[in-house]
Design a protein around this motif. Structure first.
Motif, PDB file in Angstrom:
ATOM      1  N   GLN A   1       5.101  -2.106   3.299  1.00 31.58           N
ATOM      2  CA  GLN A   1       6.157  -3.017   2.838  1.00 31.58           C
ATOM      3  C   GLN A   1       6.222  -3.046   1.321  1.00 31.58           C
ATOM      4  OE1 GLN A   1       4.857  -6.515   5.059  1.00 31.58           O
ATOM      5  NE2 GLN A   1       6.769  -6.482   6.212  1.00 31.58           N
ATOM      6  N   THR A   2       5.041  -3.047   0.697  1.00 31.26           N
ATOM      7  CA  THR A   2       4.999  -3.070  -0.766  1.00 31.26           C
ATOM      8  C   THR A   2       5.563  -1.781  -1.345  1.00 31.26           C
ATOM      9  OG1 THR A   2       3.033  -4.439  -0.598  1.00 31.26           O
ATOM     10  CG2 THR A   2       3.459  -3.421  -2.729  1.00 31.26           C
TER      11      THR A   2
ATOM     12  N   LEU B   1       3.273  -6.040 -10.114  1.00 31.15           N
ATOM     13  CA  LEU B   1       4.342  -6.203  -9.116  1.00 31.15           C
ATOM     14  C   LEU B   1       3.784  -6.018  -7.707  1.00 31.15           C
ATOM     15  CD1 LEU B   1       7.439  -4.379 -10.659  1.00 31.15           C
ATOM     16  CD2 LEU B   1       6.835  -6.793 -10.731  1.00 31.15           C
TER      17      LEU B   1
ATOM     18  N   ALA C   1       1.979  -9.005   2.217  1.00 34.11           N
ATOM     19  CA  ALA C   1       2.723  -7.802   2.561  1.00 34.11           C
ATOM     20  C   ALA C   1       1.752  -6.674   2.866  1.00 34.11           C
ATOM     21  CB  ALA C   1       3.632  -7.390   1.408  1.00 34.11           C
TER      22      ALA C   1
ATOM     23  N   LYS D   1       0.767  -2.543   2.932  1.00 31.46           N
ATOM     24  CA  LYS D   1       0.947  -1.505   1.922  1.00 31.46           C
ATOM     25  C   LYS D   1       2.330  -0.873   2.038  1.00 31.46           C
ATOM     26  CE  LYS D   1      -1.601   1.647  -0.644  1.00 31.46           C
ATOM     27  NZ  LYS D   1      -2.980   1.834  -1.038  1.00 31.46           N
TER      28      LYS D   1
ATOM     29  N   ARG E   1       9.528  -1.756  -0.514  1.00 28.84           N
ATOM     30  CA  ARG E   1      10.421  -2.751  -1.104  1.00 28.84           C
ATOM     31  C   ARG E   1      10.197  -2.977  -2.594  1.00 28.84           C
ATOM     32  NH1 ARG E   1      12.236  -6.831   2.849  1.00 28.84           N
ATOM     33  NH2 ARG E   1      11.880  -5.977   4.918  1.00 28.84           N
ATOM     34  N   ILE E   2       9.014  -2.673  -3.098  1.00 32.13           N
ATOM     35  CA  ILE E   2       8.731  -2.963  -4.511  1.00 32.13           C
ATOM     36  C   ILE E   2       8.507  -1.683  -5.313  1.00 32.13           C
ATOM     37  CG2 ILE E   2       7.161  -4.147  -6.104  1.00 32.13           C
ATOM     38  CD1 ILE E   2       8.798  -6.040  -4.343  1.00 32.13           C
TER      39      ILE E   2
ATOM     40  N   GLU F   1       0.675  -6.334  -6.880  1.00 28.31           N
ATOM     41  CA  GLU F   1      -0.261  -7.443  -6.636  1.00 28.31           C
ATOM     42  C   GLU F   1       0.486  -8.657  -6.085  1.00 28.31           C
ATOM     43  OE1 GLU F   1      -2.433  -8.563 -10.081  1.00 28.31           O
ATOM     44  OE2 GLU F   1      -3.822  -6.886  -9.955  1.00 28.31           O
ATOM     45  N   ALA F   2       1.641  -8.954  -6.690  1.00 27.84           N
ATOM     46  CA  ALA F   2       2.417 -10.100  -6.230  1.00 27.84           C
ATOM     47  C   ALA F   2       2.793  -9.925  -4.770  1.00 27.84           C
ATOM     48  CB  ALA F   2       3.667 -10.261  -7.087  1.00 27.84           C
ATOM     49  N   SER F   3       3.155  -8.693  -4.403  1.00 23.38           N
ATOM     50  CA  SER F   3       3.571  -8.427  -3.038  1.00 23.38           C
ATOM     51  C   SER F   3       2.389  -8.534  -2.061  1.00 23.38           C
ATOM     52  CB  SER F   3       4.197  -7.040  -2.966  1.00 23.38           C
ATOM     53  OG  SER F   3       4.492  -6.707  -1.637  1.00 23.38           O
ATOM     54  N   TYR F   4       1.277  -7.887  -2.396  1.00 20.99           N
ATOM     55  CA  TYR F   4       0.076  -7.992  -1.557  1.00 20.99           C
ATOM     56  C   TYR F   4      -0.352  -9.452  -1.426  1.00 20.99           C
ATOM     57  CZ  TYR F   4      -0.585  -2.950  -2.081  1.00 20.99           C
ATOM     58  OH  TYR F   4      -0.426  -1.595  -2.051  1.00 20.99           O
TER      59      TYR F   4
END
Lengths: 296, 277
Positions: free
Chosen positions: A191-192, A178, A187, A189, A195-196, A180-183
């Motif tokens: 933000q990840t 999850l 995004a 760190k 939000r995730i 990884e998808a954000s980075y």
């Protein structure tokens, strides 16, 4: 088909003893569970039969009194509530913040694992030791006196390790793919995390918070060390007021029961109030947790 | 099915008239890798990689497990750095700038280079929120614009018609193939120039695989696509160029037709014909 090693007769003979053993172990595990349940039931029945008839509006709303028949616990209820006002935000902010740093930002290495191990160890330190720390640090050095802020901060220190460890585990359990998808979309760190990772870890974090809160609300030893009285004092109106708390009230009334027998009944009634309060707080936390629970 | 068939037939034809002579316009280089070495701790995972990747082409990377192909792919958007013990030397220029340079911001790079992973990894959010995530982290807040992005991205991944009536459903309710196309749509929402795909179909059934392959063919009109795959037929079907990796080295990198029909290195031929790997 002929069997080479699995002699049908021998296997058959052993079978019934294996099945018996299986049933035996199941019985043992059930008995262990039953033990806890029975003790809990005995406690509840004992407390309720003794205390329930003393609970009425006057008992809940009145000030303390030297006259047992007129004594009320409003002061203690307010004191405990104010303690939670300090403990909840302090432990959540510092506890979750520490867990995020250790789990997501700190370089994995000897220092990080040293810190993590010590935090786990702190969770096992007796609560009276935290009481002494609180007395030295908050009551004397920072000169708060034995007010709600000092008590709340002491209890926060006491339960912080529980929150940190639970939050770390919750953060660790968030699947790496999850983030990884954000980075992968550019995004940062933060933000990840915001939000995730945090939303996914929230149910686990709240479970830890529930545990910690339950512990803090019932702690007596550190408050005794801080010198929290159960005397005729005004209702607390803020974090800088002196206070008493429900467990303190129970403690003093139990001791005083040797002088005036009726105090024992009041202690029982106070225990019921404390249990109900604890139950309410936990229910709220569980409701919040279920609202955020998501599959991933 | 038709796309695959035509492609297969094309391959056959290509083999017959040996198209080495065919004149070709060279497309613009997006990535230029020069002398790239990469270590995981003591393990030398990539050895002297030299390779250019051009826009509007599909570049396939094939090779046995552990050959470094995924590592190389993840170096292209520096996701490889999520493993803390990684060290690199050499350079990879993206549009003329060395991305391995410490001053190159990874967030910039990853905004321009999208990635699709082996296992579909939608967020535990609604379909809409999955797509809107990228634009939102880059500061787009206007609901109208977000609506537009969501629709265009889903259309771009050819999944709009299937999903338009259930945008608020949780993405976890989708099938595996739909989830993977959703992830591709999510990647398109950030409007990248390059899409990196790490074995995007290895967890999918043949039908979903086909749909992704068709999608790749559409996407290459606008994007440079780098795809790591274990599936040789897939590389042959959808790629313009193929690189064969073995033990961290590039053994051969050429037009896909050459790699599959006329490999220069014996090991490439052996791997492609299934003699090892």
């Amino acid at each position: 088909m002929a069997t080479r090693y699995m002699d049908a007769e021998l296997v058959g003979k052993r079978m019934s003893s294996r099945v018996r053993k299986n049933t035996g172990w199941k019985g043992l595990f059930f008995a262990s569970t039953l033990f806890g349940l029975v003790v809990l039931a005995v406690l509840l029945v004992r407390i309720f039969t003794q205390g329930i008839e003393y609970i009425n509006i006057d008992f809940l709303m009145n000030h303390l009194s030297t006259d047992a028949s007129r004594a009320g616990i409003m002061g203690a209820i307010l004191g405990t509530a104010w303690l939670m006002v300090v403990v909840i935000p302090v432990t959540m902010v510092i506890g979750v913040g520490t867990a995020i740093y250790l789990e997501l930002y700190a370089k994995k290495g000897k220092l990080q694992s040293f810190i993590a191990t010590n935090i786990s160890n702190l969770a096992g330190v007796p609560s009276i030791v935290y009481g002494l720390l609180g007395l030295t640090l908050f009551v004397r050095t920072l000169e708060f006196g034995n007010v709600i802020l000092a008590g709340g901060l002491t209890l926060s220190l006491l339960v912080l390790p529980i929150v940190i460890v639970a939050a770390q585990e919750a953060l660790r359990a968030v699947p790496g793919n999850l983030s990884e998808a954000s980075y992968g979309m550019g995004a940062t760190k933060w933000q990840t995390v915001r939000r995730i990772i945090l939303p996914a870890a929230l149910p686990g974090i709240l479970t830890g918070a529930i545990l910690a809160l339950s512990r803090a609300i019932g702690e007596t030893a550190p408050l005794t060390v801080l010198g929290i009285p159960a005397l005729l004092i005004p209702f607390p109106e803020g974090i800088f007021d002196t206070f008493t708390a429900l467990p303190m009230q129970i403690y003093y009334w139990t001791i005083d029961a040797s002088l005036v027998a009726e105090y024992a009944n009041l202690a029982a009634a106070t225990i019921i109030v404390l249990l109900v309060l604890l139950f309410l707080l936990n229910s709220i936390a569980i409701l919040i947790r279920n609202k955020f629970q998501q599959r991933y | 099915m038709s796309t695959v068939m035509t492609k297969a037939i094309n391959l056959k034809l290509v083999r017959n008239d040996n198209e080495r002579s065919e004149p070709e316009v060279q497309k613009e280089v997006v990535y230029d890798t020069k002398g790239l070495n990469l270590w995981y701790g003591e393990t030398h995972a990539l050895k002297n990689i030299n390779m250019d990747i051009r826009e509007k082409e599909v570049t396939a990377i094939i090779g046995p497990s552990g050959c470094g192909k995924s590592t190389y792919l993840k170096t292209l958007n520096r996701m490889v750095e999520l493993v803390p013990i990684v060290k690199t030397s050499g350079q990879i220029t993206y549009k003329g700038k060395n991305i391995l340079d410490k001053s190159f911001r990874v967030e910039d790079l990853r905004t321009q280079v999208g990635m699709v992973f082996q296992k579909a990894n939608p967020f535990p959010k609604s379909i809409y929120e999955n797509i809107a995530y990228g634009p939102k982290i880059h500061g787009i807040k206007n609901k109208k614009i977000l609506d537009e992005i969501v629709e265009n991205s889903l259309r771009g991944a050819f999944i709009w018609d299937e999903l338009k009536d259930r945008l608020n459903d949780n993405a976890y309710g989708l099938s595996g193939g739909q989830q993977q196309r959703l992830c591709i749509a999510r990647c398109l929402a950030v409007e990248p120039n390059v899409i990196l795909m790490d074995e995007p179909t290895s967890a999918l059934d043949p039908k979903s695989t086909l749909r992704i392959e068709e999608l790749v063919q559409e996407l290459k009109k606008d994007y440079a696509i780098v795809i790591v795959t274990h599936n040789m037929q897939q590389a042959a079907r959808i790629s313009d160029k193929t690189a064969f990796f073995l033990n961290g080295e590039i053994i051969e990198y050429d037009k896909t037709d050459h790699i599959f029909n006329n490999p220069a290195d014996e090991r490439t031929g052996d791997y492609i014909s299934g003699r090892f790997g």
